[in-house]
Design a protein around this motif. Structure first.
Motif, PDB file in Angstrom:
ATOM      1  N   GLY A 239       0.607  -1.177  -0.003  1.00  0.00           N
ATOM      2  CA  GLY A 239       0.106  -0.024  -0.008  1.00  0.00           C
ATOM      3  C   GLY A 239       0.673   1.201   0.013  1.00  0.00           C
ATOM      4  O   GLY A 239       1.977   1.099   0.304  1.00  0.00           O
ATOM      5  N   PRO A 240       0.196   2.266  -0.209  1.00  0.00           N
ATOM      6  CA  PRO A 240       1.171   3.618  -0.410  1.00  0.00           C
ATOM      7  C   PRO A 240       1.524   3.870   1.052  1.00  0.00           C
ATOM      8  O   PRO A 240       1.038   3.750   2.165  1.00  0.00           O
ATOM      9  CB  PRO A 240       0.102   4.676  -0.916  1.00  0.00           C
ATOM     10  CG  PRO A 240      -1.350   4.094  -0.281  1.00  0.00           C
ATOM     11  CD  PRO A 240      -1.018   2.665  -0.604  1.00  0.00           C
ATOM     12  N   SER A 241       2.775   4.727   0.933  1.00  0.00           N
ATOM     13  CA  SER A 241       3.261   5.366   2.292  1.00  0.00           C
ATOM     14  C   SER A 241       3.385   6.817   1.933  1.00  0.00           C
ATOM     15  O   SER A 241       3.564   7.296   1.134  1.00  0.00           O
ATOM     16  CB  SER A 241       4.405   4.780   2.854  1.00  0.00           C
ATOM     17  OG  SER A 241       5.304   4.636   1.795  1.00  0.00           O
ATOM     18  N   PRO A 533      -6.569  12.181  -2.053  1.00  0.00           N
ATOM     19  CA  PRO A 533      -7.591  12.108  -2.471  1.00  0.00           C
ATOM     20  C   PRO A 533      -8.055  10.886  -2.834  1.00  0.00           C
ATOM     21  O   PRO A 533      -9.438  10.272  -3.247  1.00  0.00           O
ATOM     22  CB  PRO A 533      -7.802  12.880  -3.743  1.00  0.00           C
ATOM     23  CG  PRO A 533      -6.713  13.034  -4.098  1.00  0.00           C
ATOM     24  CD  PRO A 533      -5.474  13.044  -2.904  1.00  0.00           C
ATOM     25  N   GLU A 534      -7.101   9.798  -2.707  1.00  0.00           N
ATOM     26  CA  GLU A 534      -7.411   8.334  -3.076  1.00  0.00           C
ATOM     27  C   GLU A 534      -7.326   7.490  -1.833  1.00  0.00           C
ATOM     28  O   GLU A 534      -6.679   8.045  -0.600  1.00  0.00           O
ATOM     29  CB  GLU A 534      -6.306   8.039  -4.303  1.00  0.00           C
ATOM     30  CG  GLU A 534      -6.535   8.558  -5.559  1.00  0.00           C
ATOM     31  CD  GLU A 534      -5.573   9.616  -5.372  1.00  0.00           C
ATOM     32  OE1 GLU A 534      -4.782   9.628  -4.616  1.00  0.00           O
ATOM     33  OE2 GLU A 534      -5.711  10.796  -6.108  1.00  0.00           O
ATOM     34  N   PRO A 535      -7.645   6.391  -1.692  1.00  0.00           N
ATOM     35  CA  PRO A 535      -7.711   5.523  -0.467  1.00  0.00           C
ATOM     36  C   PRO A 535      -6.264   5.089  -0.357  1.00  0.00           C
ATOM     37  O   PRO A 535      -5.431   4.797  -1.135  1.00  0.00           O
ATOM     38  CB  PRO A 535      -8.502   4.096  -0.842  1.00  0.00           C
ATOM     39  CG  PRO A 535      -9.502   4.764  -1.999  1.00  0.00           C
ATOM     40  CD  PRO A 535      -8.832   5.688  -2.566  1.00  0.00           C
ATOM     41  N   PRO A 536      -5.735   5.164   0.806  1.00  0.00           N
ATOM     42  CA  PRO A 536      -6.500   5.229   2.190  1.00  0.00           C
ATOM     43  C   PRO A 536      -6.927   6.732   2.576  1.00  0.00           C
ATOM     44  O   PRO A 536      -7.251   6.638   3.789  1.00  0.00           O
ATOM     45  CB  PRO A 536      -5.474   4.328   2.996  1.00  0.00           C
ATOM     46  CG  PRO A 536      -4.238   4.483   2.679  1.00  0.00           C
ATOM     47  CD  PRO A 536      -4.390   4.624   1.268  1.00  0.00           C
ATOM     48  N   TYR A 537      -6.467   7.591   2.019  1.00  0.00           N
ATOM     49  CA  TYR A 537      -6.901   8.882   2.419  1.00  0.00           C
ATOM     50  C   TYR A 537      -5.745   9.387   3.516  1.00  0.00           C
ATOM     51  O   TYR A 537      -5.543  10.682   3.465  1.00  0.00           O
ATOM     52  CB  TYR A 537      -8.360   8.971   2.960  1.00  0.00           C
ATOM     53  CG  TYR A 537      -9.361   8.682   1.666  1.00  0.00           C
ATOM     54  CD1 TYR A 537      -9.455   9.304   0.591  1.00  0.00           C
ATOM     55  CD2 TYR A 537     -10.164   7.553   1.969  1.00  0.00           C
ATOM     56  CE1 TYR A 537     -10.360   8.977  -0.349  1.00  0.00           C
ATOM     57  CE2 TYR A 537     -10.788   6.928   1.103  1.00  0.00           C
ATOM     58  CZ  TYR A 537     -11.030   7.758  -0.270  1.00  0.00           C
ATOM     59  OH  TYR A 537     -11.823   7.483  -1.150  1.00  0.00           O
ATOM     60  N   PHE A 538      -5.562   8.556   4.393  1.00  0.00           N
ATOM     61  CA  PHE A 538      -4.758   9.312   5.640  1.00  0.00           C
ATOM     62  C   PHE A 538      -3.459   8.537   5.689  1.00  0.00           C
ATOM     63  O   PHE A 538      -3.715   7.228   6.070  1.00  0.00           O
ATOM     64  CB  PHE A 538      -5.301   9.238   6.832  1.00  0.00           C
ATOM     65  CG  PHE A 538      -6.693  10.026   6.964  1.00  0.00           C
ATOM     66  CD1 PHE A 538      -6.738  11.713   6.724  1.00  0.00           C
ATOM     67  CD2 PHE A 538      -7.885   9.571   7.228  1.00  0.00           C
ATOM     68  CE1 PHE A 538      -7.785  12.321   6.974  1.00  0.00           C
ATOM     69  CE2 PHE A 538      -9.109  10.587   7.090  1.00  0.00           C
ATOM     70  CZ  PHE A 538      -8.926  11.486   7.171  1.00  0.00           C
ATOM     71  N   LEU A 539      -2.422   9.040   5.395  1.00  0.00           N
ATOM     72  CA  LEU A 539      -1.149   8.306   5.597  1.00  0.00           C
ATOM     73  C   LEU A 539      -0.203   8.979   6.860  1.00  0.00           C
ATOM     74  O   LEU A 539       0.030  10.001   6.540  1.00  0.00           O
ATOM     75  CB  LEU A 539      -0.275   8.538   4.140  1.00  0.00           C
ATOM     76  CG  LEU A 539      -0.871   8.042   2.927  1.00  0.00           C
ATOM     77  CD1 LEU A 539       0.106   8.471   1.598  1.00  0.00           C
ATOM     78  CD2 LEU A 539      -1.400   6.643   2.929  1.00  0.00           C
ATOM     79  N   GLU A 540      -0.093   7.973   7.785  1.00  0.00           N
ATOM     80  CA  GLU A 540       0.554   8.538   8.949  1.00  0.00           C
ATOM     81  C   GLU A 540       2.138   8.906   8.728  1.00  0.00           C
ATOM     82  O   GLU A 540       2.607   8.165   8.102  1.00  0.00           O
ATOM     83  CB  GLU A 540       0.387   7.326   9.869  1.00  0.00           C
ATOM     84  CG  GLU A 540       0.769   7.919  11.322  1.00  0.00           C
ATOM     85  CD  GLU A 540       0.521   6.635  12.389  1.00  0.00           C
ATOM     86  OE1 GLU A 540       0.773   7.101  13.637  1.00  0.00           O
ATOM     87  OE2 GLU A 540       0.300   5.772  11.850  1.00  0.00           O
TER      88      GLU A 540
END
Length: 569
Positions: A239-241, A533-540
């Motif tokens: 997933g994205p980070s 603007p794309e899932p998961p929307y919030f990247l810690e």
């Protein structure tokens, strides 16, 4: 259960018996927890503990690592642990004699069957094993098949594949040659989690398969681990980070601090940030009678004198205050007397007490909550009040030009869109409203807001296409919600729970990096998330913790950043 914080404590026989080591914030609420056996830990990565968290849709591994510079087996971190071979069986335990003791140390089996009778209830312990990858034991224990439950076979039947008799299979132990091959074990594991189980693939099944199946199969034949391991150290979830996940908050040297602040007012309403700052100066409400405000020059850091400093005599207790973004010398102050006063600071800062404002705006009938300058047009100010109205003022004329209607309860927060065309509000009635003041005084859209009525804040993000709202749920958990500005009635796109605390989270958004900073009055921690603007929307991203609780928190304009040191906020 139901929380998203995992606390880790060190237990000692002396005081202090419990010492907190760390705390881990998880993305989803916990429905169950289980600790992975020590034999499944990645000891070469200095993994000392692994916990499996069960959420609503997934099984999430949480790994605890001890940083070490060298990649080797560290004996001090991994002493011998309890083995997997039993010390005796049920009948022997009840009889108290002929105890069978097996002790494994490294790869050497030491022990056997005790020939001398043991007294009843004698101490029998399971042996220990080494966690060193090269000395892992290969013997395993297989419980005997209960009579009448297994398949019916002829006595003394020989397994054509393994060459062992039924007596071997029911002896209670399996020799290494009778172990299932890694390939067959992996096939069985994959089959048990695949569609052949009779259930269609779901997100939770996919997560479980990726954690327990795909990772185990990938390392089934790794000779470094001495055999097949059902649970291995999982790779990070795909997933994205965030690009800014390693951002570090740093407190500047004391030479840059303003110290010896006295008599500060800590009773400003929750809708107020507590104080305000621009690129030149900072305004701080004081506890003195008459709504006094100290104005300090940021270009003159250091210890303030013990003597009284020149102040603004506002004439009423301060409810909110803000600097004009286009005129660094103009300060707007909302008072509890339902009036807004405009003050002009002399060049070089306050040299004497100011008592006469530049202008006074009258129109609200009850105490004012908050005030905000327009981000694009000069001389435009918006205010919200206990009279449940939002009023827009033209400062050059000193008059009210529009009164926005539609609120039925206390207005917690309001924010202009980056282009200044729209105004969003969130109120205690659990509604978010979107206005276009140049078209109508009624809201153009409404949508569901945070459930709790304790407070809320909102800010525009992602170029003004989305709204981020901080608030509470019905259990007083602080959370942030993301809405698409053009589809408020559809509800939030994403909801992220943070923690349980009494103060409302104050969001500050950096439009250049799309990072939002969140903290509350009385907090010591600042949360950082990149909003997409794309899932998961919030990247810690890395959070920041201070030694003392915040009494207030504001951001300086971007022009104050030291760009040569890659400072972005």
């Amino acid at each position: 259960q139901g929380e998203n914080l995992l606390y880790c404590f060190e237990v000692a026989p002396t005081q202090p018996a419990l010492t907190q080591v760390t705390q881990c914030r998880t993305e989803g609420s916990t429905r169950g927890l289980a600790a992975v056996p020590r034999l499944a830990l990645d000891v070469m990565a200095c993994e000392v503990l692994r916990v499996l968290q069960l959420t609503d849709t997934a099984l999430v591994p949480v790994s605890y690592l001890v940083p070490r510079k060298s990649v080797q087996f560290h004996e001090d971190l991994f002493p011998e642990c309890t083995g997997t071979l039993p010390a005796t069986d049920a009948q022997g335990w009840w009889a108290g004699d002929s105890q069978q003791v097996s002790v494994i140390r490294g790869a050497v089996l030491a022990g056997g069957t005790a020939t001398a009778p043991c007294p009843p209830l004698c101490l029998v312990q399971v042996g220990t094993v080494s966690l060193h990858p090269a000395r892992r034991p290969t013997e395993i224990f297989t419980s005997p098949i209960i009579a009448g439950t297994g398949p019916t076979t002829d006595a003394g039947h020989t397994d054509a594949d393994t060459g062992h008799t039924d007596a071997d299979q029911t002896s209670g132990y399996s020799s290494p040659s009778s172990l299932a091959s890694p390939g067959s074990a992996a096939t069985s594991l994959s089959a048990s989690t695949g569609p052949s189980s009779g259930f269609a693939s779901s997100p939770s099944q996919k997560s479980l398969q990726s954690i327990l199946g795909e990772q185990a199969v990938g390392r089934a034949r790794d000779p470094h681990w001495g055999g097949f391991r059902v649970l291995t150290q999982p790779s990070p979830a795909p997933g994205p980070s965030s690009r800014f996940r390693h951002a570090q908050g740093r407190v500047l040297h004391r030479d840059h601090h303003l110290t010896n602040l006295r008599g500060l007012s800590l009773t400003t309403p929750g809708e107020c940030d507590g104080f305000c700052a621009n690129q030149q100066r900072v305004a701080l409400p004081l506890l003195s009678a008459g709504g006094q405000i100290a104005v300090l020059e940021l270009s003159k850091p250091g210890r303030l004198p013990d003597a009284a400093v020149p102040t603004i005599q506002n004439g009423a207790a301060v409810a909110d205050l803000t600097w004009d973004p286009f005129d660094p010398r103009r300060l707007a102050v909302a008072g509890e007397d339902a009036k807004i006063r405009l003050w002009r600071i002399p060049e070089g800062g306050l040299q004497e007490t100011l008592q006469e404002p530049e202008a006074i705006l009258r129109g609200h009938t009850e105490k004012i909550y908050s005030i905000r300058f327009h981000p694009v047009a000069s001389d435009l100010l918006v205010s919200s009040s206990y009279d449940m109205t939002v009023r827009i003022w033209e400062l050059s004329a000193g008059r009210e030009v529009l009164c926005l209607q539609g609120h039925t309860d206390q207005i917690f927060s309001m924010a202009w869109s980056p282009d200044g065309k729209k105004l969003a509000t969130v109120s205690k009635d659990g509604r978010i409203r979107l206005y276009e003041p140049r078209r109508s005084s009624q809201p153009q859209q409404e949508g569901p807001g945070p459930e709790g009525g304790r407070g809320a804040r909102l800010v525009w993000v992602c170029g003004g296409d989305y709204l981020l709202v901080s608030g509470f749920d019905s259990r007083s958990e602080r959370r942030i919600l993301l809405y698409r500005a053009q589809a408020l009635p559809e509800g939030p796109l994403s909801v992220l729970g943070l923690d349980v605390a009494p103060s409302t989270l104050l969001p500050f958004y950096d439009e250049d990096t799309s990072v939002v900073f969140l903290t509350g009055k009385g907090d010591t921690r600042v949360f950082l998330y990149e909003v997409t603007p794309e899932p998961p929307y919030f990247l810690e991203c890395n959070s920041f913790s201070s030694n003392e609780p915040h009494k207030g928190f504001v951001f300086l304009p971007k022009t104050a950043c030291e760009v040569r040191e890659v400072e972005f906020a």
